[in-house]
Design a protein around this motif. Structure first.
Motif, short mmCIF file in Angstrom:
data_model
loop_
_atom_site.label_atom_id
_atom_site.label_comp_id
_atom_site.label_asym_id
_atom_site.label_seq_id
_atom_site.Cartn_x
_atom_site.Cartn_y
_atom_site.Cartn_z
N VAL A 295 1.05 -0.88 -0.02
CA VAL A 295 -0.06 0.28 0.05
C VAL A 295 0.71 1.08 -0.01
N VAL A 296 0.91 2.03 -1.30
CA VAL A 296 1.61 2.98 -1.46
C VAL A 296 1.06 4.51 -0.82
N ARG A 297 1.99 4.91 -0.13
CA ARG A 297 1.15 6.90 -0.09
C ARG A 297 1.35 7.45 -1.43
N SER A 306 9.92 10.67 -1.73
CA SER A 306 10.62 9.69 -1.33
C SER A 306 9.29 8.35 -0.90
N PRO A 307 10.11 7.11 -1.85
CA PRO A 307 8.87 6.35 -1.00
C PRO A 307 8.72 6.23 0.23
N GLN A 308 6.68 5.75 0.96
CA GLN A 308 6.63 5.44 1.94
C GLN A 308 5.13 4.29 1.01
N GLY A 317 -2.42 -10.72 5.61
CA GLY A 317 -2.48 -9.88 5.56
C GLY A 317 -2.03 -9.43 6.83
N GLN A 318 -0.90 -10.49 7.13
CA GLN A 318 -0.65 -9.40 8.74
C GLN A 318 0.80 -8.50 7.87
N LEU A 319 1.12 -7.31 8.96
CA LEU A 319 1.84 -6.51 8.24
C LEU A 319 3.44 -6.32 8.11
N LEU A 320 4.07 -6.81 7.31
CA LEU A 320 5.28 -7.36 7.25
C LEU A 320 6.91 -5.69 7.42
N ASP A 321 6.45 -5.16 7.08
CA ASP A 321 7.27 -3.85 6.95
C ASP A 321 6.93 -3.06 6.13
N THR A 322 7.21 -1.40 7.16
CA THR A 322 7.00 -0.46 7.23
C THR A 322 7.90 0.87 6.61
N LYS A 323 7.81 1.34 5.32
CA LYS A 323 8.65 2.13 5.08
C LYS A 323 7.75 4.08 4.99
N ASP A 324 8.32 4.22 6.12
CA ASP A 324 7.98 5.75 6.67
C ASP A 324 8.93 6.69 5.90
N SER A 325 10.48 6.85 5.89
CA SER A 325 11.93 6.52 5.93
C SER A 325 12.48 6.79 4.97
N VAL A 326 13.62 7.27 4.04
CA VAL A 326 14.59 7.49 3.94
C VAL A 326 15.96 7.87 4.14
#
Length: 581
Positions: A295-297, A306-308, A317-326
């Protein structure tokens, strides 16, 4: 005497301002025609989504933006029927500027795409057109050539632009004072005042937009650092993850499993980013136990690209990873990229981007015109200029007035070409370039002033008639759009009328313009037997002219005899014995 001759013979070295002036002139001219096209097409690209809507009139305006959490399950179900064997789906949601959902997926060796109704989530047939994306793509990669070639040419022109901006600031030491001075109807001086005013008005923006444009292509322009730091495939993938929200699909397990409810995944993202903060979902290996949902912001609510994203297990449906910053370097690049694109802005900010960028376009155009205005006055015969001058002048006409005609012809092609025409979207682009080429041919065979006037009037007429054509070919004419509150279509038609008025005003001003002819300086003696004071020529010619003028010698004398029986040496300009040679 020897010291005097030495002083005359040595040419004064040009100063820094003169050097910068020459650099500013030639960098601006050599890249000016492409830069003008890049600036103008880039300017209209700030409304590329609205242009795309106007070019697809069958797509109705949306009353409100659909909730991605409610729309996503229906889109996933539709995609399960359209591309059940594809290893990757990417689904985009409607927003306030784009009324439809869209998707693209891998289909063998190529990508396929579809547009969906935001209510039913079913595929809809839309007019085959590139829409505003044509102008957006053209402004940094041109057309009819390999993409890399086009990007390199655009990048080199952007470098020239950066040099021209910096050298222009150094050249015009009173540039900020002159911003408040405009001398109307003064020929070359008026063009310089306009050029200065347009330059100063948007100077920070022009610097920003040029430099950030180069940053968007930095990995192409300067790949050596990345090649040295990221040598293996894993390191390069890590670099890619810092720059874009793309995760390779990976290898499927071969075991079938249904996709977990994507609505729950999107709601988790909405808790972080807001209801309309989700821009897209990507599903890798859909229907397989190895599936992943990303799910992309969206980019339209933040000053960064920058990708979030949130990465989920596609079956549980389990959350595996969170990309909030680079990293800091990637975030700097993301901010510069966002500043260049301007997608984060609301409507007033986009209009500000548009107007300042339009001023930048006029800055480039006025610089091109000023080059010819300044040099025409210095020609031996302004009515019969040399070939190089004529070529520059005609290229100016086609690049400025001709481009306006070509861009509006692109919109005419959208309305007039048959919807059943094969490769219809390509033919819209062909129309653009054929008309643009025709304006160059027209400018080559017409007198310069008539070429400007006639093409400006042609552009004005076509722009003014475009809302009429829209009303004749669709049910979303200006009056209907105003009554329905359809501000995309109404705003487009009103903008065309405003630009028609602008081009008409330019045509009228060009028609009324009468260049001032400077009086020819007399070199012969006046009737009372005295010679006018000469211009300071410098060197040998200056010394000789000063001596002759001071003596009052009649013009046309074959020697250097003076009435008083003395002579002037043609070498030193010093008086000598009569007849000495």
């Amino acid at each position: 005497m020897s010291s005097t001759m030495s002083t005359y013979s040595k040419a004064k070295a040009p100063g820094i301002r003169q050097t910068m002036s020459d650099l500013h002139t030639w960098t601006g001219l050599l890249a000016g025609w492409i830069l003008y096209a890049m600036f103008l097409t880039g300017t209209v690209s700030y409304f590329k989504d609205e242009i795309s809507q106007w070019m697809r009139p069958a797509v109705p305006a949306q009353a409100q933006v659909a909730n991605p959490a409610e729309l996503a399950p229906r889109l996933v179900e539709t995609m399960s029927r359209l591309a059940p064997t594809s290893p990757q789906w990417s689904i985009g949601f409607p927003d306030e500027r784009s009324p439809t959902a869209n998707a693209f997926w891998r289909g063998g060796k190529r990508f396929e795409s579809a547009t969906f109704d935001p209510v039913t989530a079913q595929p809809i047939e839309v007019r085959d057109t590139t829409g505003g994306d044509f102008f957006y793509r053209f402004h940094f990669q041109l057309h009819y050539m390999p993409v890399l070639w086009g990007r390199w040419i655009a990048s080199i022109c952007a470098m020239f632009m950066l040099v021209a901006i910096v050298s222009g600031v150094i050249t015009h030491k009173k540039i900020f004072v002159d911003f408040f001075t405009f001398r109307w109807g003064k020929g070359q001086r008026s063009w310089l005042d306009a050029h200065n005013a347009l330059s100063v008005f948007g100077l920070p923006f022009h610097l920003m937009i040029t430099y950030t444009g180069l940053v968007t292509l930095m990995l192409m322009l300067m790949p050596w650092g990345g090649d040295a730091a990221f040598k293996d495939r894993g390191a390069r993938q890590a670099l890619q993850n810092e720059l874009s929200a793309f995760v390779p699909a990976g290898k499927p397990s071969g075991d079938k499993a249904p996709i977990a409810p994507v609505a729950d995944m999107i709601r988790q993202a909405q808790e972080r980013w807001g209801q309309h903060g989700v821009g897209r979902i990507t599903i890798n290996n859909p229907g397989d136990t190895a599936s992943r949902v990303m799910v992309v912001r969206a980019d339209n609510q933040r000053v960064s690209v920058s990708p979030q994203y949130l990465l989920f297990n596609g079956t549980s449906g389990q959350l595996l990873d969170t990309k909030d910053s680079v990293g800091s370097a990637a975030e700097t690049r993301g901010v510069m990229y966002a500043l260049h694109l301007g997608r984060f802005g609301d409507l007033p900010l986009r209009w500000l981007y548009f107007l300042v960028s339009l001023a930048g376009t006029a800055m480039v155009g006025s610089g091109l015109v000023m080059w010819t205005v300044k040099r025409r006055a210095k020609l031996p015969n302004p009515d019969k200029p040399y070939f190089g001058f004529r070529l520059v002048e005609r290229l100016n006409i086609a690049s400025v007035a001709g481009l306006s005609v070509a861009m509006v012809a692109f919109f005419y092609g959208n309305r007039l070409l048959s919807e059943t025409l094969a490769d219809r979207k390509d033919w819209e682009i062909h129309v653009f370039f054929m008309v643009w080429g025709a304006t160059l041919l027209y400018a080559m065979v017409r007198p310069a002033k008539r070429g400007w006037i006639e093409l400006l009037w042609l552009a004005a007429g076509l722009l003014l008639a475009l809302p009429v054509l829209n009303a004749m070919t669709t049910d979303r004419g200006l009056w209907n759009s105003l009554a329905a509150g359809d501000w995309v279509f109404a705003g487009f038609d009103l903008a065309m009328i405003a630009f028609a008025a602008l081009h008409a005003w330019l045509a009228i001003r060009t028609t009324r313009h009468r260049p001032k002819v400077k009086p020819v300086r007399k070199t012969a003696a006046v009737t009372d037997g005295t010679a006018p004071a000469p211009r300071r020529l410098g060197g040998v010619a200056g010394g000789a002219a000063a001596a002759v003028a001071a003596s009052g010698a009649p013009s046309g004398a074959s020697g250097s005899s003076l009435s008083g029986g003395t002579a002037v040496s043609p070498r030193s300009g010093m008086p000598g014995v009569e007849g000495a040679r």
